[in-house]
Design a protein around this motif. Structure first.
Motif, mmCIF file in Angstrom:
data_model
loop_
_atom_site.group_PDB
_atom_site.id
_atom_site.type_symbol
_atom_site.label_atom_id
_atom_site.label_comp_id
_atom_site.label_asym_id
_atom_site.label_seq_id
_atom_site.Cartn_x
_atom_site.Cartn_y
_atom_site.Cartn_z
ATOM 1 N N HIS A 125 56.872 57.435 26.874
ATOM 2 C CA HIS A 125 57.087 58.877 26.908
ATOM 3 C C HIS A 125 55.824 59.583 27.405
ATOM 4 O O HIS A 125 54.713 59.248 26.983
ATOM 5 C CB HIS A 125 57.441 59.395 25.524
ATOM 6 C CG HIS A 125 58.815 59.014 25.069
ATOM 7 N ND1 HIS A 125 59.313 59.342 23.827
ATOM 8 C CD2 HIS A 125 59.812 58.329 25.704
ATOM 9 C CE1 HIS A 125 60.553 58.869 23.710
ATOM 10 N NE2 HIS A 125 60.875 58.263 24.836
ATOM 11 N N TRP A 127 55.237 62.586 26.625
ATOM 12 C CA TRP A 127 54.982 63.572 25.574
ATOM 13 C C TRP A 127 54.851 62.810 24.260
ATOM 14 O O TRP A 127 55.333 61.692 24.104
ATOM 15 C CB TRP A 127 56.127 64.573 25.487
ATOM 16 C CG TRP A 127 57.421 63.978 24.977
ATOM 17 C CD1 TRP A 127 57.864 63.952 23.691
ATOM 18 C CD2 TRP A 127 58.425 63.281 25.748
ATOM 19 N NE1 TRP A 127 59.087 63.305 23.596
ATOM 20 C CE2 TRP A 127 59.447 62.882 24.852
ATOM 21 C CE3 TRP A 127 58.555 62.956 27.100
ATOM 22 C CZ2 TRP A 127 60.572 62.186 25.265
ATOM 23 C CZ3 TRP A 127 59.676 62.264 27.506
ATOM 24 C CH2 TRP A 127 60.672 61.885 26.604
ATOM 25 N N SER A 128 54.210 63.437 23.289
ATOM 26 C CA SER A 128 54.073 62.818 21.981
ATOM 27 C C SER A 128 55.246 63.209 21.099
ATOM 28 O O SER A 128 55.709 64.352 21.125
ATOM 29 C CB SER A 128 52.764 63.249 21.313
ATOM 30 O OG SER A 128 52.696 62.748 19.985
ATOM 31 N N ASP A 129 55.743 62.271 20.330
ATOM 32 C CA ASP A 129 56.800 62.564 19.363
ATOM 33 C C ASP A 129 56.243 63.175 18.081
ATOM 34 O O ASP A 129 57.001 63.538 17.184
ATOM 35 C CB ASP A 129 57.571 61.280 19.045
ATOM 36 C CG ASP A 129 58.311 60.750 20.273
ATOM 37 O OD1 ASP A 129 58.992 61.553 20.935
ATOM 38 O OD2 ASP A 129 58.190 59.553 20.579
ATOM 39 N N VAL A 130 54.913 63.296 18.015
ATOM 40 C CA VAL A 130 54.255 63.929 16.869
ATOM 41 C C VAL A 130 53.801 65.323 17.296
ATOM 42 O O VAL A 130 52.979 65.457 18.207
ATOM 43 C CB VAL A 130 53.048 63.108 16.389
ATOM 44 C CG1 VAL A 130 52.371 63.786 15.213
ATOM 45 C CG2 VAL A 130 53.471 61.691 16.026
ATOM 46 N N GLU A 133 50.232 66.673 19.038
ATOM 47 C CA GLU A 133 49.441 65.569 19.572
ATOM 48 C C GLU A 133 49.781 65.314 21.032
ATOM 49 O O GLU A 133 50.812 65.744 21.530
ATOM 50 C CB GLU A 133 49.665 64.295 18.746
ATOM 51 C CG GLU A 133 49.143 64.399 17.316
ATOM 52 C CD GLU A 133 49.175 63.058 16.600
ATOM 53 O OE1 GLU A 133 49.504 62.029 17.248
ATOM 54 O OE2 GLU A 133 48.874 63.030 15.390
ATOM 55 N N LYS A 134 48.886 64.611 21.709
ATOM 56 C CA LYS A 134 49.096 64.234 23.101
ATOM 57 C C LYS A 134 49.655 62.822 23.172
ATOM 58 O O LYS A 134 49.341 61.973 22.335
ATOM 59 C CB LYS A 134 47.768 64.259 23.867
ATOM 60 C CG LYS A 134 47.093 65.600 23.968
ATOM 61 C CD LYS A 134 45.805 65.452 24.761
ATOM 62 C CE LYS A 134 45.065 66.789 24.902
ATOM 63 N NZ LYS A 134 43.810 66.632 25.680
ATOM 64 N N ALA A 135 50.467 62.574 24.186
ATOM 65 C CA ALA A 135 50.855 61.198 24.472
ATOM 66 C C ALA A 135 49.608 60.424 24.876
ATOM 67 O O ALA A 135 48.732 60.951 25.569
ATOM 68 C CB ALA A 135 51.886 61.162 25.592
ATOM 69 N N ASP A 136 49.515 59.181 24.430
ATOM 70 C CA ASP A 136 48.341 58.360 24.726
ATOM 71 C C ASP A 136 48.818 56.980 25.157
ATOM 72 O O ASP A 136 49.136 56.125 24.330
ATOM 73 C CB ASP A 136 47.437 58.265 23.500
ATOM 74 C CG ASP A 136 46.148 57.502 23.781
ATOM 75 O OD1 ASP A 136 45.863 57.247 24.965
ATOM 76 O OD2 ASP A 136 45.439 57.147 22.826
ATOM 77 N N PRO A 150 47.827 63.838 30.180
ATOM 78 C CA PRO A 150 48.781 64.882 29.770
ATOM 79 C C PRO A 150 48.505 66.223 30.451
ATOM 80 O O PRO A 150 47.355 66.581 30.712
ATOM 81 C CB PRO A 150 48.554 64.991 28.256
ATOM 82 C CG PRO A 150 47.860 63.719 27.860
ATOM 83 C CD PRO A 150 47.025 63.352 29.050
ATOM 84 N N ASN A 165 50.941 69.802 26.698
ATOM 85 C CA ASN A 165 51.012 68.349 26.847
ATOM 86 C C ASN A 165 52.441 67.809 26.868
ATOM 87 O O ASN A 165 52.710 66.703 26.402
ATOM 88 C CB ASN A 165 50.216 67.668 25.723
ATOM 89 C CG ASN A 165 48.787 68.163 25.658
ATOM 90 O OD1 ASN A 165 48.094 68.212 26.676
ATOM 91 N ND2 ASN A 165 48.350 68.579 24.476
ATOM 92 N N SER A 168 53.219 64.230 31.526
ATOM 93 C CA SER A 168 52.102 63.331 31.782
ATOM 94 C C SER A 168 52.090 62.919 33.235
ATOM 95 O O SER A 168 53.151 62.665 33.827
ATOM 96 C CB SER A 168 52.183 62.068 30.917
ATOM 97 O OG SER A 168 51.680 62.278 29.612
#
Length: 281
Positions: A125, A127-130, A133-136, A150, A165, A168
């Motif tokens: 993904h 995008w972050s599911d949290v 937060e940023k996708a990492d 992001p 963010n 990405s």
């Protein structure tokens, strides 16, 4: 030796030394050779490496990467080691074989699916599911190293505002090539973004003319990246011509006879080339 060249040399040596000392895939820490120099010299524009001749067959085996346009913003990327990657995977445009890796972005349902085939080993993904937060993404799959940068997106369907963010830029480091997919890019990049991206030899760029960014804004991003090979995508109506018209004599333009291209470090165009694959035209 001039200080700036000394910094370049040290950065290159550090990157290659780290890569050479790595062990098996599951034991090594990924090292970005596309980003290493950028971290040491911020605010610089990195021209991509150029080969001896434009778009000719690779000189030796094991160094070619194949790009196939499947539709919208989905490309199939085939690595020399046999890894299959699908970008902005929505489940509609699929490679002929099951991909090992799919990347997704959140701006519109045409760029992701929440129900991918369970047989896909790596679903990444953008995008972050949290919340907050940023996708990492920092992943090695076979001969591909995949990471992300992001960026923010506008809310869909005219709701106004933006989501931090939510998009990405996915970067694939394969066979020495630095490959970027800009996703659903809504805002021009900052110096910090360019530093984090580093060098891009090949870039996949949306040319819809407004759903992402206007042709003038997107062309500024591409001119700053100065990649050797620019692959338009995400076209709606005539904007591919509008996008291309923003570039002068420093860029070549060609329409492809089919939907794929194979390239290597040795065969990158000497001069930046906007290469419009069949299906985008």
């Amino acid at each position: 030796m001039k200080p700036q060249y000394l910094v370049l040399a040290i950065a290159c040596i550090a990157a290659f030394a780290a890569a050479g000392s790595a062990g098996a895939e599951e034991q090594r820490t990924p090292v970005s050779q596309c980003q290493a120099i950028a971290e040491n010299i911020p605010k610089v524009t990195f021209a991509s490496f150029s080969g001896a001749a434009p778009l000719t067959p690779a000189v030796s085996e094991g160094e070619e990467v194949k790009f196939t346009f499947l539709g919208h913003s989905t490309f199939e990327i085939d690595t020399p080691g046999g890894i299959v990657i699908a970008t902005d995977y929505n489940g509609w445009y699929r490679p002929a074989t099951m991909p090992d890796v799919v990347t997704m972005n959140k701006a519109h349902p045409t760029h992701y699916t929440l129900t991918p085939d369970p047989a896909i080993k790596h679903v990444l993904h953008g995008w972050s599911d949290v919340p907050g937060e940023k996708a990492d993404v920092d992943l090695v799959v076979g001969d591909a190293y995949i990471r992300n940068v992001p960026t923010d997106i506008r809310f869909s369907y005219g709701l106004g505002g933006s989501q931090e963010n939510g998009n990405s830029i996915f970067i694939f480091e394969i066979a020495g090539l630095c490959i970027g997919h800009l996703g659903h890019l809504h805002y021009e990049l900052t110096d910090a973004h360019y530093t984090e991206i580093g060098r891009l030899d090949v870039v996949m760029v949306p040319v819809d003319g407004g759903l992402t960014m206007g042709a003038d804004s997107m062309s500024r991003v591409i001119k700053r990246l100065r990649s050797s090979l620019i692959l338009p995508m995400h076209r709606r109506g005539p904007p591919v011509e509008a996008f291309v018209s923003m570039f002068g004599k420093d860029f070549d333009v060609a329409n492809a006879p089919d939907d794929s291209i194979t390239v290597s470090m040795r065969t990158l165009p000497k001069k930046p080339l906007i290469y419009v694959l069949k299906g985008v035209q």
